[in-house]
Design a protein around this motif. Structure first.
Motif, PDB file in Angstrom:
ATOM      1  N   LYS A  83       0.820  -1.215   0.000  1.00 55.63           N
ATOM      2  CA  LYS A  83       0.000   0.000   0.000  1.00 55.63           C
ATOM      3  C   LYS A  83       0.854   1.265   0.000  1.00 55.63           C
ATOM      4  O   LYS A  83       0.562   2.246   0.686  1.00 55.63           O
ATOM      5  CB  LYS A  83      -0.961   0.005   1.191  1.00 55.63           C
ATOM      6  N   LYS A  84       1.918   1.234  -0.805  1.00 58.32           N
ATOM      7  CA  LYS A  84       2.782   2.395  -0.947  1.00 58.32           C
ATOM      8  C   LYS A  84       2.881   2.826  -2.406  1.00 58.32           C
ATOM      9  O   LYS A  84       3.872   3.403  -2.834  1.00 58.32           O
ATOM     10  CB  LYS A  84       4.181   2.075  -0.397  1.00 58.32           C
ATOM     11  N   ILE A  85       1.842   2.569  -3.140  1.00 59.99           N
ATOM     12  CA  ILE A  85       1.838   2.847  -4.570  1.00 59.99           C
ATOM     13  C   ILE A  85       1.810   4.357  -4.810  1.00 59.99           C
ATOM     14  O   ILE A  85       1.100   5.091  -4.107  1.00 59.99           O
ATOM     15  CB  ILE A  85       0.628   2.162  -5.249  1.00 59.99           C
ATOM     16  N   PRO A  86       2.578   4.881  -5.770  1.00 64.19           N
ATOM     17  CA  PRO A  86       2.573   6.322  -6.045  1.00 64.19           C
ATOM     18  C   PRO A  86       1.229   6.811  -6.591  1.00 64.19           C
ATOM     19  O   PRO A  86       0.364   6.017  -6.974  1.00 64.19           O
ATOM     20  CB  PRO A  86       3.675   6.479  -7.101  1.00 64.19           C
ATOM     21  N   ASP A  87       1.075   8.112  -6.660  1.00 67.27           N
ATOM     22  CA  ASP A  87      -0.180   8.704  -7.132  1.00 67.27           C
ATOM     23  C   ASP A  87      -0.434   8.429  -8.611  1.00 67.27           C
ATOM     24  O   ASP A  87      -1.580   8.339  -9.031  1.00 67.27           O
ATOM     25  CB  ASP A  87      -0.163  10.225  -6.897  1.00 67.27           C
ATOM     26  N   PHE A  88       0.603   8.341  -9.413  1.00 70.56           N
ATOM     27  CA  PHE A  88       0.441   7.820 -10.768  1.00 70.56           C
ATOM     28  C   PHE A  88       1.722   7.101 -11.162  1.00 70.56           C
ATOM     29  O   PHE A  88       2.808   7.418 -10.679  1.00 70.56           O
ATOM     30  CB  PHE A  88       0.044   8.902 -11.780  1.00 70.56           C
ATOM     31  N   PHE A  89       1.572   6.112 -12.023  1.00 66.45           N
ATOM     32  CA  PHE A  89       2.707   5.259 -12.365  1.00 66.45           C
ATOM     33  C   PHE A  89       2.548   4.729 -13.782  1.00 66.45           C
ATOM     34  O   PHE A  89       1.436   4.604 -14.302  1.00 66.45           O
ATOM     35  CB  PHE A  89       2.818   4.092 -11.372  1.00 66.45           C
ATOM     36  N   TRP A  90       3.688   4.456 -14.399  1.00 66.14           N
ATOM     37  CA  TRP A  90       3.703   3.871 -15.743  1.00 66.14           C
ATOM     38  C   TRP A  90       3.025   2.487 -15.676  1.00 66.14           C
ATOM     39  O   TRP A  90       3.269   1.698 -14.765  1.00 66.14           O
ATOM     40  CB  TRP A  90       5.122   3.704 -16.227  1.00 66.14           C
ATOM     41  N   GLY A 139      -6.881   4.317 -17.342  1.00 64.23           N
ATOM     42  CA  GLY A 139      -5.506   4.686 -17.639  1.00 64.23           C
ATOM     43  C   GLY A 139      -5.476   5.695 -18.760  1.00 64.23           C
ATOM     44  O   GLY A 139      -6.402   5.768 -19.583  1.00 64.23           O
ATOM     45  N   ILE A 140      -4.419   6.493 -18.803  1.00 66.79           N
ATOM     46  CA  ILE A 140      -4.262   7.513 -19.837  1.00 66.79           C
ATOM     47  C   ILE A 140      -3.082   7.107 -20.719  1.00 66.79           C
ATOM     48  O   ILE A 140      -1.943   7.015 -20.238  1.00 66.79           O
ATOM     49  CB  ILE A 140      -3.985   8.899 -19.225  1.00 66.79           C
ATOM     50  N   PRO A 141      -3.312   6.832 -22.012  1.00 69.48           N
ATOM     51  CA  PRO A 141      -2.212   6.411 -22.882  1.00 69.48           C
ATOM     52  C   PRO A 141      -1.152   7.491 -23.031  1.00 69.48           C
ATOM     53  O   PRO A 141      -1.468   8.687 -23.086  1.00 69.48           O
ATOM     54  CB  PRO A 141      -2.891   6.103 -24.220  1.00 69.48           C
ATOM     55  N   THR A 142       0.096   7.057 -23.084  1.00 74.20           N
ATOM     56  CA  THR A 142       1.216   7.996 -23.184  1.00 74.20           C
ATOM     57  C   THR A 142       2.121   7.615 -24.351  1.00 74.20           C
ATOM     58  O   THR A 142       1.780   7.864 -25.505  1.00 74.20           O
ATOM     59  CB  THR A 142       2.005   8.026 -21.864  1.00 74.20           C
ATOM     60  N   VAL A 302      -4.447   0.931 -43.036  1.00 78.21           N
ATOM     61  CA  VAL A 302      -4.751   0.386 -41.722  1.00 78.21           C
ATOM     62  C   VAL A 302      -3.443   0.254 -40.950  1.00 78.21           C
ATOM     63  O   VAL A 302      -2.480  -0.319 -41.452  1.00 78.21           O
ATOM     64  CB  VAL A 302      -5.430  -1.000 -41.830  1.00 78.21           C
ATOM     65  N   GLN A 303      -3.405   0.804 -39.747  1.00 79.24           N
ATOM     66  CA  GLN A 303      -2.196   0.775 -38.937  1.00 79.24           C
ATOM     67  C   GLN A 303      -2.493   0.221 -37.548  1.00 79.24           C
ATOM     68  O   GLN A 303      -3.647   0.135 -37.135  1.00 79.24           O
ATOM     69  CB  GLN A 303      -1.589   2.182 -38.828  1.00 79.24           C
ATOM     70  N   PHE A 304      -1.446  -0.132 -36.833  1.00 79.89           N
ATOM     71  CA  PHE A 304      -1.600  -0.641 -35.475  1.00 79.89           C
ATOM     72  C   PHE A 304      -1.737   0.504 -34.479  1.00 79.89           C
ATOM     73  O   PHE A 304      -1.181   1.591 -34.681  1.00 79.89           O
ATOM     74  CB  PHE A 304      -0.393  -1.488 -35.079  1.00 79.89           C
ATOM     75  N   THR A 305      -2.465   0.241 -33.412  1.00 82.88           N
ATOM     76  CA  THR A 305      -2.484   1.169 -32.286  1.00 82.88           C
ATOM     77  C   THR A 305      -1.980   0.430 -31.057  1.00 82.88           C
ATOM     78  O   THR A 305      -2.432  -0.671 -30.752  1.00 82.88           O
ATOM     79  CB  THR A 305      -3.900   1.730 -32.026  1.00 82.88           C
ATOM     80  N   GLU A 306      -1.000   1.009 -30.393  1.00 80.53           N
ATOM     81  CA  GLU A 306      -0.402   0.383 -29.213  1.00 80.53           C
ATOM     82  C   GLU A 306       0.282   1.462 -28.396  1.00 80.53           C
ATOM     83  O   GLU A 306       1.021   2.286 -28.929  1.00 80.53           O
ATOM     84  CB  GLU A 306       0.622  -0.681 -29.635  1.00 80.53           C
ATOM     85  N   SER A 307       0.017   1.461 -27.113  1.00 74.07           N
ATOM     86  CA  SER A 307       0.697   2.437 -26.261  1.00 74.07           C
ATOM     87  C   SER A 307       0.774   1.927 -24.838  1.00 74.07           C
ATOM     88  O   SER A 307      -0.008   1.081 -24.416  1.00 74.07           O
ATOM     89  CB  SER A 307      -0.036   3.786 -26.268  1.00 74.07           C
ATOM     90  N   ASN A 308       1.733   2.448 -24.104  1.00 72.48           N
ATOM     91  CA  ASN A 308       1.756   2.308 -22.661  1.00 72.48           C
ATOM     92  C   ASN A 308       1.020   3.507 -22.088  1.00 72.48           C
ATOM     93  O   ASN A 308       0.524   4.358 -22.832  1.00 72.48           O
ATOM     94  CB  ASN A 308       3.193   2.231 -22.171  1.00 72.48           C
ATOM     95  N   ALA A 325      -1.232  17.116 -12.698  1.00 71.94           N
ATOM     96  CA  ALA A 325       0.133  16.650 -12.978  1.00 71.94           C
ATOM     97  C   ALA A 325       0.169  15.767 -14.220  1.00 71.94           C
ATOM     98  O   ALA A 325       1.065  15.890 -15.065  1.00 71.94           O
ATOM     99  CB  ALA A 325       0.683  15.891 -11.770  1.00 71.94           C
ATOM    100  N   ILE A 326      -0.805  14.858 -14.350  1.00 72.71           N
ATOM    101  CA  ILE A 326      -0.860  13.987 -15.530  1.00 72.71           C
ATOM    102  C   ILE A 326      -1.100  14.812 -16.785  1.00 72.71           C
ATOM    103  O   ILE A 326      -0.494  14.558 -17.841  1.00 72.71           O
ATOM    104  CB  ILE A 326      -1.957  12.911 -15.355  1.00 72.71           C
ATOM    105  N   SER A 327      -1.960  15.805 -16.684  1.00 77.22           N
ATOM    106  CA  SER A 327      -2.228  16.673 -17.835  1.00 77.22           C
ATOM    107  C   SER A 327      -0.966  17.412 -18.267  1.00 77.22           C
ATOM    108  O   SER A 327      -0.675  17.544 -19.462  1.00 77.22           O
ATOM    109  CB  SER A 327      -3.335  17.683 -17.494  1.00 77.22           C
ATOM    110  N   TYR A 328      -0.208  17.881 -17.290  1.00 77.32           N
ATOM    111  CA  TYR A 328       1.033  18.595 -17.600  1.00 77.32           C
ATOM    112  C   TYR A 328       2.062  17.637 -18.200  1.00 77.32           C
ATOM    113  O   TYR A 328       2.835  18.016 -19.088  1.00 77.32           O
ATOM    114  CB  TYR A 328       1.587  19.263 -16.345  1.00 77.32           C
ATOM    115  N   LEU A 329       2.072  16.402 -17.707  1.00 79.16           N
ATOM    116  CA  LEU A 329       2.952  15.382 -18.282  1.00 79.16           C
ATOM    117  C   LEU A 329       2.667  15.222 -19.767  1.00 79.16           C
ATOM    118  O   LEU A 329       3.584  15.223 -20.601  1.00 79.16           O
ATOM    119  CB  LEU A 329       2.736  14.052 -17.560  1.00 79.16           C
ATOM    120  N   GLU A 330       1.383  15.085 -20.112  1.00 84.18           N
ATOM    121  CA  GLU A 330       0.991  14.848 -21.500  1.00 84.18           C
ATOM    122  C   GLU A 330       1.264  16.059 -22.399  1.00 84.18           C
ATOM    123  O   GLU A 330       1.705  15.897 -23.544  1.00 84.18           O
ATOM    124  CB  GLU A 330      -0.502  14.503 -21.568  1.00 84.18           C
ATOM    125  N   THR A 331       1.008  17.243 -21.901  1.00 81.77           N
ATOM    126  CA  THR A 331       1.075  18.426 -22.758  1.00 81.77           C
ATOM    127  C   THR A 331       2.414  19.147 -22.756  1.00 81.77           C
ATOM    128  O   THR A 331       2.740  19.846 -23.720  1.00 81.77           O
ATOM    129  CB  THR A 331      -0.019  19.433 -22.350  1.00 81.77           C
TER     130      THR A 331
END
Length: 431
Positions: A83-90, A139-142, A302-308, A325-331
């Motif tokens: 129970k020490k998981i960060p607020d967001f993680f890959w 999850g939010i794709p990155t 036709v192309q593939f879609t794949e993301s972490n 914070a996640i929004s700032y990460l993305e933008t």
């Protein structure tokens, strides 16, 4: 630098470890957001620096928790258990789906619908689809993976073969592989560094491009797969080319570490792989001009879609500041980081500006990569590169036993495809 992808063993170990466990998370201190990634030290440091402006403007500090790249899955499992998981993680897409099903992830649907900080319409077409579970966004794709063919222009020119370009066809790919085989020391015309090209998903891409059907309509909750006649057509074409020694076998791609250096030293005309191969090419500075083209087409693009992506624990204490914070990460953060270290494009297209600027500021090869990835991102029709259900990792044994010999022409291609589909359906329906 290749993007992180969990190995089968690592996924299995981590998911067994977290099954049934509660999640940590929550507030880790006033105005502080904690996070964790599997990136390299260099990339992590660049992201830390890029978050500096966010802290200055919002007063929210970012604290990164150290994590190993190779054993990230195990690290994540242990943090969830303690129970020490960060607020967001890959997180990988497979892991996001599994953890969401266990109730361990925060549902970002309401925040995403507001289009504040992140505008859902600006994700690459299809990239968000597999990050929903039962209609909720966990999850939010990155960082995205793209797939295509690297080519050696010098070897094409010597063989008097026109170099490929966006929009090229499967007819051209098979013809080029035949013409380049045995020329200028090349054993095969096309080498596969990654198994996707000749596995069921690769042949499904061929099928959909030809007007046929995909393996399944979604990547999750799959209970049945089907092989369109166009997929069987593709299987027969690959079997003919592989038997003729023009394309490497499906088994080769599972142990293809020599493929990238062989391409970099100039002995391979065409190399199928992901965008991460380019980092080797840039670092090695080969003596020949190289390029990168997207997946070929039969008719439609036709192309593939794949993301972490990034995920958050269900017990998140302050989702408002974490979403910021996640929004700032993305933008912002990805733009600043990928401009310095162009690892991969970002599924959220406004976050890929820095990546494209880095590529376009280099030579012909990186510039062709930028053009190809833009082309792939814009493709209106996307197909999955993998199934995300837990049973999917077990299907590898079926591929090695039945699919690969059929695609290599060692057994009847049509019969091999049919048998593979039947065995996968038995596996999927029993999950």
């Amino acid at each position: 630098m290749r993007m992180h992808r969990f190995g089968v063993a690592a996924i299995a170990t981590a998911l067994l470890a977290v099954a049934g466990c509660g999640s940590g998370g929550g507030s880790h201190g006033a105005r502080t957001v904690t996070w964790m990634s599997w990136e390299t030290i260099q990339t992590n440091n660049a992201m830390d620096a890029a978050f500096g402006a966010f802290t200055k403007s919002t007063g929210i500090a970012l604290k990164r928790q150290e994590a190993p790249n190779a054993d990230y899955a195990q690290k994540l499992a242990s943090l969830i258990m303690s129970k020490k998981i960060p607020d967001f993680f890959w997180c990988s897409n497979t892991e996001e789906q599994t953890l969401a099903a266990q109730g361990l992830l925060y549902d970002w649907t309401a925040y995403a619908k507001k289009n504040q900080g992140i505008d859902l319409s600006k994700f690459s077409p299809g990239s968000l689809d597999s990050w929903y579970a039962k209609g909720k966004l966990y999850g939010i794709p990155t960082l995205a993976n793209t797939y295509g063919v690297f080519y050696n222009k010098k070897l094409f020119d010597k063989a008097h073969v026109k170099v490929p370009a966006a929009g090229w066809t499967y007819d051209e790919m098979f013809a080029d592989a035949a013409k380049l085989t045995g020329r200028n020391g090349a054993k095969q015309g096309l080498v596969t560094q990654w198994p996707l090209l000749t596995n069921p998903f690769g042949l499904a891409q061929y099928s959909v491009s030809a007007g046929g059907q995909p393996l399944a309509t979604t990547a999750t909750n799959v209970k049945q797969v089907t092989a369109d006649p166009k997929m069987v057509e593709a299987a027969k074409r690959y079997a003919t080319a592989i038997k003729a020694g023009q394309i490497t076998t499906p088994d080769y791609a599972y142990n293809a570490d020599p493929a990238i250096p062989a391409f970099a030293n100039g002995s391979v005309p065409m190399l199928f792989g992901g965008q991460w191969v380019a980092q080797t090419m840039v670092d090695d500075k080969p003596s020949f001009e190289w390029g990168y083209v997207p997946m070929p087409r039969v008719d439609k693009n036709v192309q593939f879609t794949e993301s972490n992506g990034v995920c958050s624990p269900a017990t998140l204490g302050d989702p408002d500041q974490v979403w910021k914070a996640i929004s700032y990460l993305e933008t912002n953060v990805f733009n600043e980081t990928m401009r310095k270290i162009p690892v991969a494009p970002i599924a959220y297209q406004p976050g890929s500006t820095g990546y494209f600027q880095a590529l376009e500021g280099q030579g012909a090869g990186p510039k062709s990569m930028a053009a190809t990835i833009r082309y792939e991102f814009a493709a209106p029709v996307k197909v999955q590169s993998a199934f995300l259900d837990g049973w999917a990792t077990k299907a590898l044994n079926i591929l090695k036993a039945d699919w690969n010999p059929a695609i290599a022409g060692k057994t009847d291609p049509a019969a091999g495809v049919a048998k593979t589909m039947k065995e996968i359906n038995t596996l999927a329906s029993g999950s």
